[in-house]
Design a protein around this motif. Structure first.
Motif, short mmCIF file in Angstrom:
data_model
loop_
_atom_site.label_atom_id
_atom_site.label_comp_id
_atom_site.label_asym_id
_atom_site.label_seq_id
_atom_site.Cartn_x
_atom_site.Cartn_y
_atom_site.Cartn_z
N GLU A 54 -4.63 12.45 14.00
CA GLU A 54 -4.95 12.66 15.41
C GLU A 54 -5.78 13.93 15.61
OE1 GLU A 54 -1.01 12.57 16.90
OE2 GLU A 54 -0.86 10.37 16.80
N ARG A 55 -5.49 14.97 14.85
CA ARG A 55 -6.27 16.21 14.95
C ARG A 55 -7.71 15.99 14.49
NH1 ARG A 55 -3.27 21.74 14.78
NH2 ARG A 55 -1.17 21.19 15.38
N LEU A 56 -7.89 15.24 13.42
CA LEU A 56 -9.24 14.94 12.95
C LEU A 56 -9.99 14.11 13.99
CD1 LEU A 56 -8.42 14.09 9.23
CD2 LEU A 56 -9.67 16.10 10.04
N ALA A 57 -9.31 13.14 14.59
CA ALA A 57 -9.94 12.32 15.62
C ALA A 57 -10.31 13.17 16.84
CB ALA A 57 -9.02 11.19 16.03
N ALA A 58 -9.45 14.11 17.21
CA ALA A 58 -9.74 15.00 18.34
C ALA A 58 -10.94 15.89 18.04
CB ALA A 58 -8.52 15.85 18.66
N GLY A 59 -11.24 16.10 16.76
CA GLY A 59 -12.40 16.88 16.36
C GLY A 59 -13.68 16.08 16.32
N GLY A 60 -13.65 14.86 16.85
CA GLY A 60 -14.86 14.06 16.95
C GLY A 60 -15.12 13.16 15.76
N ARG A 61 -14.08 12.72 15.10
CA ARG A 61 -14.24 11.84 13.95
C ARG A 61 -13.55 10.49 14.18
NH1 ARG A 61 -16.81 15.78 13.44
NH2 ARG A 61 -17.16 17.04 11.55
N ARG A 62 -14.11 9.47 13.57
CA ARG A 62 -13.41 8.19 13.48
C ARG A 62 -12.61 8.24 12.19
NH1 ARG A 62 -16.04 2.26 12.07
NH2 ARG A 62 -14.16 1.02 12.45
N VAL A 63 -11.33 8.23 12.27
CA VAL A 63 -10.45 8.38 11.12
C VAL A 63 -9.85 7.02 10.78
CG1 VAL A 63 -8.42 9.56 10.20
CG2 VAL A 63 -9.95 10.75 11.80
N VAL A 64 -10.02 6.60 9.55
CA VAL A 64 -9.44 5.34 9.09
C VAL A 64 -8.62 5.64 7.83
CG1 VAL A 64 -9.86 3.03 8.20
CG2 VAL A 64 -11.32 3.96 10.02
N ARG A 65 -7.32 5.39 7.90
CA ARG A 65 -6.47 5.51 6.71
C ARG A 65 -6.12 4.11 6.24
NH1 ARG A 65 -0.75 7.96 9.26
NH2 ARG A 65 -0.35 6.25 10.71
N TYR A 66 -5.95 3.96 4.92
CA TYR A 66 -5.68 2.62 4.42
C TYR A 66 -4.72 2.63 3.24
CZ TYR A 66 -8.98 3.06 0.40
OH TYR A 66 -9.61 3.42 -0.77
N ASP A 67 -4.11 1.45 3.03
CA ASP A 67 -3.18 1.23 1.92
C ASP A 67 -3.95 0.79 0.69
OD1 ASP A 67 -0.78 1.54 3.53
OD2 ASP A 67 -1.19 -0.46 4.35
N LEU A 68 -3.61 1.34 -0.48
CA LEU A 68 -4.13 0.81 -1.73
C LEU A 68 -3.56 -0.59 -1.98
CD1 LEU A 68 -3.87 3.94 -4.07
CD2 LEU A 68 -5.90 3.08 -2.90
N ARG A 69 -4.18 -1.30 -2.90
CA ARG A 69 -3.64 -2.61 -3.28
C ARG A 69 -2.17 -2.47 -3.70
NH1 ARG A 69 -8.20 -5.85 -6.85
NH2 ARG A 69 -10.06 -4.77 -6.07
N ASP A 70 -1.43 -3.53 -3.51
CA ASP A 70 0.00 -3.59 -3.84
C ASP A 70 0.83 -2.62 -3.03
OD1 ASP A 70 0.31 -5.71 -5.72
OD2 ASP A 70 -0.66 -4.48 -7.25
N SER A 71 0.35 -2.27 -1.82
CA SER A 71 1.16 -1.44 -0.94
C SER A 71 0.87 -1.77 0.50
CB SER A 71 0.92 0.06 -1.20
OG SER A 71 -0.34 0.46 -0.72
N GLY A 72 1.86 -1.54 1.36
CA GLY A 72 1.68 -1.69 2.79
C GLY A 72 1.14 -3.04 3.20
N GLU A 73 0.11 -2.99 4.05
CA GLU A 73 -0.50 -4.20 4.59
C GLU A 73 -1.58 -4.78 3.69
OE1 GLU A 73 0.43 -5.77 7.38
OE2 GLU A 73 2.02 -4.32 7.74
N SER A 74 -1.85 -4.12 2.56
CA SER A 74 -2.90 -4.60 1.66
C SER A 74 -2.38 -5.71 0.75
CB SER A 74 -3.45 -3.44 0.84
OG SER A 74 -4.11 -2.51 1.68
N THR A 75 -3.32 -6.38 0.09
CA THR A 75 -2.95 -7.48 -0.81
C THR A 75 -1.91 -7.02 -1.83
OG1 THR A 75 -5.09 -8.61 -0.61
CG2 THR A 75 -3.83 -9.01 -2.62
N THR A 76 -0.81 -7.75 -1.90
CA THR A 76 0.24 -7.48 -2.87
C THR A 76 0.36 -8.66 -3.81
OG1 THR A 76 1.50 -6.00 -1.42
CG2 THR A 76 2.71 -7.10 -3.17
#
Length: 280
Positions: A41-63
């Motif tokens: 949120e701090r990076l976004a407030a600094g004027g950035r589009r911030v995208v975080r993501y899961d590596l494969r075999d974790s979270g919402e990514s292909t498992t």
């Protein structure tokens, strides 16, 4: 939070900030939750589009099978470049934490046109396993305590949370924060199969991953602005690892967080965001 298809697999992503702002792409280590909400949120407030993501075999990514991954570290690096391209807006500021920092190093080396800046947090320049002779290895006392802890019942949410909190205390991180993150990871892990839960919580897939060829010797090839952030009290990848990376990437800035261990503490979010925003 959504999912996007690249390289024949699906990656779970979450975005903060304006869609037309310069992109900061955060490589999870191994899930996206390694990057705290407040920092995003701090990076976004600094004027950035911030995208975080899961590596494969974790979270919402292909498992598929985290015990026998059918991909390599270089494939994960290619995922980062393909994701940056799919998100659009030109080259991205790529940031990786922990094992995600290994992915980020190889991504910038193999796909330099995809990235405009590089931030590495709490990582090292060699694959999992014994480090080079000039690099400090894991702290023996901390690792002895950590590996003496019995594995939890990975199907038991509270047992996993207790295990994460105990590990954080050993490593010098905030147990309450680790517990809360472990619960969130458990809740978004696809199923309760123990190998999948363990991969999400511990990133153990990297112990089975092909991480060849070496990339440390290529670090001087990195031409984009680089920032290396490391906790002074990190017992897992001691600070000498971050110092070595900063020496070997031309012009890299080293930011040592004096009171931090393996995780970015909430007291450092402002300092980390400021340094990342200054990089580009």
């Amino acid at each position: 939070m959504t999912r996007i298809k690249v390289n024949g697999i699906v990656l779970g992503i979450e975005s903060f900030g304006a869609a037309d702002a310069p992109l900061v792409l955060l490589v999870g280590g191994t899930t996206m939750l390694s990057w705290p909400d407040a920092l995003c949120e701090r990076l976004a407030a600094g004027g950035r589009r911030v995208v975080r993501y899961d590596l494969r075999d974790s979270g919402e990514s292909t498992t598929a099978d985290p015990q026998a991954p059918a991909y390599t570290l270089r494939d994960l690096a290619a995922d980062a470049a393909a994701l940056a391209d799919a998100l659009g807006g030109g080259p991205a500021h790529l940031a990786g934490i922990g094992v995600g920092g290994m992915v980020a190093q190889v991504a910038v080396l193999d796909h330099p046109a995809a990235f405009s800046a590089l931030t590495l947090v709490g990582t090292r320049a060699v694959a999992p396993g014994p480090p080079d002779d000039d690099l400090p290895d894991h702290d023996e006392a901390a690792m002895g305590r950590l590996f003496a802890s019995p594995m939890p019942d990975w199907t038991d949410r509270e047992a996993v949370a207790d295990f994460a909190a105990g590990g954080a205390e050993i490593l010098g991180d905030d147990p309450a924060a680790a517990r809360a993150t472990a619960v969130r990871i458990w809740d978004r892990t696809p199923g309760t199969a123990p190998p999948v839960q363990m991969a999400n919580q511990l990133g153990m897939v990297f112990s089975a991953l092909d991480c060849t060829p070496r990339w440390r010797e290529r670090l001087p090839e990195i031409k984009v602005p680089a920032l290396v952030i490391h906790g002074r009290r990190d017992p897992f990848f001691p600070v000498g690892n971050g110092e070595a990376i900063a020496r070997e990437i031309p012009g890299a800035r080293l930011l040592v967080l004096e009171d931090a261990a393996t995780a970015i503490p909430d007291t450092a979010f402002g300092k980390v965001a400021e340094a990342m925003l200054a990089l580009g």
